[in-house]
Design an enzyme around this catalytic site. Sequence first.
Site, short mmCIF file in Angstrom:
data_model
loop_
_atom_site.label_atom_id
_atom_site.label_comp_id
_atom_site.label_asym_id
_atom_site.label_seq_id
_atom_site.Cartn_x
_atom_site.Cartn_y
_atom_site.Cartn_z
N LEU A 64 -191.72 -135.55 -10.22
CA LEU A 64 -190.92 -134.47 -9.65
C LEU A 64 -191.35 -134.22 -8.21
CD1 LEU A 64 -190.93 -132.14 -12.76
CD2 LEU A 64 -189.25 -133.85 -12.09
N ARG A 65 -192.41 -134.89 -7.79
CA ARG A 65 -192.85 -134.90 -6.39
C ARG A 65 -193.49 -133.61 -5.91
NH1 ARG A 65 -193.76 -140.03 -5.10
NH2 ARG A 65 -191.91 -141.27 -4.66
N ASP A 306 -189.00 -143.76 -15.45
CA ASP A 306 -189.87 -144.06 -14.30
C ASP A 306 -189.26 -143.47 -13.03
OD1 ASP A 306 -191.99 -144.93 -12.85
OD2 ASP A 306 -191.24 -146.97 -12.60
#
Lengths: 424, 324
Positions: A64-65, A306
Amino acid sequence: MKIHIKNGRLVDPKHGVDAVRDLYIAAGKIVGNDHAPEGFHANRVINASGLVVCPGFIDLSARLREPGFEYKATLESEMVAAVAGGITSLACPPDTDPPLDEPGLVEMLKHRARNLNQAHVYPIGALTQGLNGQRLTEMAELRDAGCVAFSQAEIPVADHSVLLRALQYAATFGFKVWLRPQDLGLGRDGVAHDGEVATRLGLAAIPACAETIAVSTILLLAREAGCGVHLCRISSAEAVDMIRGAKARGMAITCDVSANHVHLSEMDIGYFDSNAHLMPPLRSLRDRDGLRTGLADGIIDAVCSDHTPVDEDAKQVPFGEAEAGATGLELLLPLTLKWGRESGVALARTLAKITTEPARILGLDAGHLAPGATADVCVFDPEAWWKVEPRALRSQGKNTPFLGMELQGKVRHTLVAGHLVYEA
Amino acid sequence: MKREPEAPMSNNPQLDAEGQLRHLLTIEGLPAPILTQILDTADSFVSVTEREVKKVPLLRGKTVFNLFFEPSTRTRTTFEIAAKRLSADVINLNVSTSSQTKGETLLDTVANLSAMHADMFVVRHAQSGAPHLIARHVAPEIHVINAGDGRHAHPTQALLDMYTIRHYKKDFRALRVAIVGDVLHSRVARSQIHALTTLGVPEVRVIAPGTLLPSQVEHLGVHVYHDMAQGLKDVDVLLMLRLQNERMQGALLPSPQEYFKNYGLTPEKLALARPDAIVMHPGPMNRGVEIDSAVADGHQSVILPQVTFGIAVRMAVMSILAGN
């Protein structure tokens, strides 16, 4: 809010259900999956005729960064993408910046995710501090903060004695360790599978043995430590065979594969398409076929997206300099369905790869539709075609090797804990 | 899964809709008639380079940017001479990769130069595929020539090698050619292999230790030899490759001495080839590492004619791209 989903094809892999049945939801739970409970009056009726009604999907690998890479994606953007893809639970690897190696970071992520009121987020904690492969993290504290397992993300532990101790320590508490098998030296600097395409294009290569050597090491150390291990994103046919052997010997081991690798091979790099720069690299056609077979016969337990949103600037550079990864949340369902159709696998068994099986790996009571279960539900049209293009994707990452292709399977409704969080 | 017919990746990115050369990015995938057309056109330019006034006006008013992201003297110079003999305006830009990482991206650099009305980019870059990336993003009227990208391709070098071979040996279809040395890291070798197999050379060999060969290299249509005595037997053309200094000792090779002993081209080893065999090298040479001076300067060496032909071949490529 009481919801009645009627006339849909109810598929619940865990309970062997595949039939036209109505589903009744109240107070965030499933309250009936055939007959309405007494006195049930729906506030909302969803007509699902012609549609499939199944448990919301559980994604074992979604970046989700946050924190640290908000310019690539934010929780807001990616949670919207997740539910648009029918995903109601996500496991997030710890390679954020800073990595998820302190309880405070995990709590903050959980808190932010909860406030967005979309999919459930299950952080995977860092196995070592700073993912540096040297000092163990406070795993018990991290578990209390919400971590469901521990991992090194993309950074292998170089020192086998550290890995052994990490596995022993995790086993003490019954924690599972998730590892993406790759040998540090053999994988260094490589950007593509060591095969015909890398040779033709002159790309620095990663041989398949970078993966199999690591699988072998991990299996031996896991046995030594008595630790449950999950192998993330297997990419080679030989690794599948090794895991087949380990499972036959009764080892407590599970593994997953990325939806990209189920369909693509090194050939899809074409003329240096940086969207096909993935990690692990796309391997040979023989490897891809081995992965598909392993998935069909149950050696590979689950399919993950991924999901790795990459900003445009990091992809619009020469292949070797491009950041690896592809957006995937919204492609998980259609790519899994495509595999199932092409392999002649029944719909319930196909959907198990993104519902029941990942729930089992995560140790969650989720991914099924029995009365009493949390009402995480996906309603999708299995026949609808849609084209993968930037404007069709809600994720901030628009990078995927499937751009321009048409895929079958479109989510119509997603419910998380009984709330309708997405409707197309 | 349906792929759109107009998907850009499915077409050969260097040919236009009529099958004419639009960019020169790699030899791979180019049909033999295009290679022959370039060699034939080069023939006509060889005479230009021998004239008193070494200029033709084919590229008058055009601007050629030599865009070198990796240092090079020889290749850049020959491209510059080639463009000037075609009467083009030539701008040389040496963009060091360090200044790139500090700020401007490759595509920003190219966009800026395009805005200056460039007609042609001659690109050298340390990353395989960089010219493909540029070619995908330039306006349709701009042409891109790959002057060497990473380990991928060096098409004009391979073409000048083919020109040299044709000059001395006439018929490609009756030749045995051996490529000797560091194939793994060589863009020259990859382009040579594609050019030789496309032009119908029946037997292409690569001779190198296992550490300097890429995996599945035989899929490119070559026979693999590890032994010079076997590999050079009855060979008509020897294409020597440069061995980079940093690869001479370490995990790839133990020492330059041991490499020279086994793979260096000495007069004794050359005697194993056909008596009329020619020896070529893309330069710059490491004398005493991959080639003995007695061979480099010997009567079978055509290394200097290669350089001369290189200008004519690059003139040919530029004039064909410009539509002449």
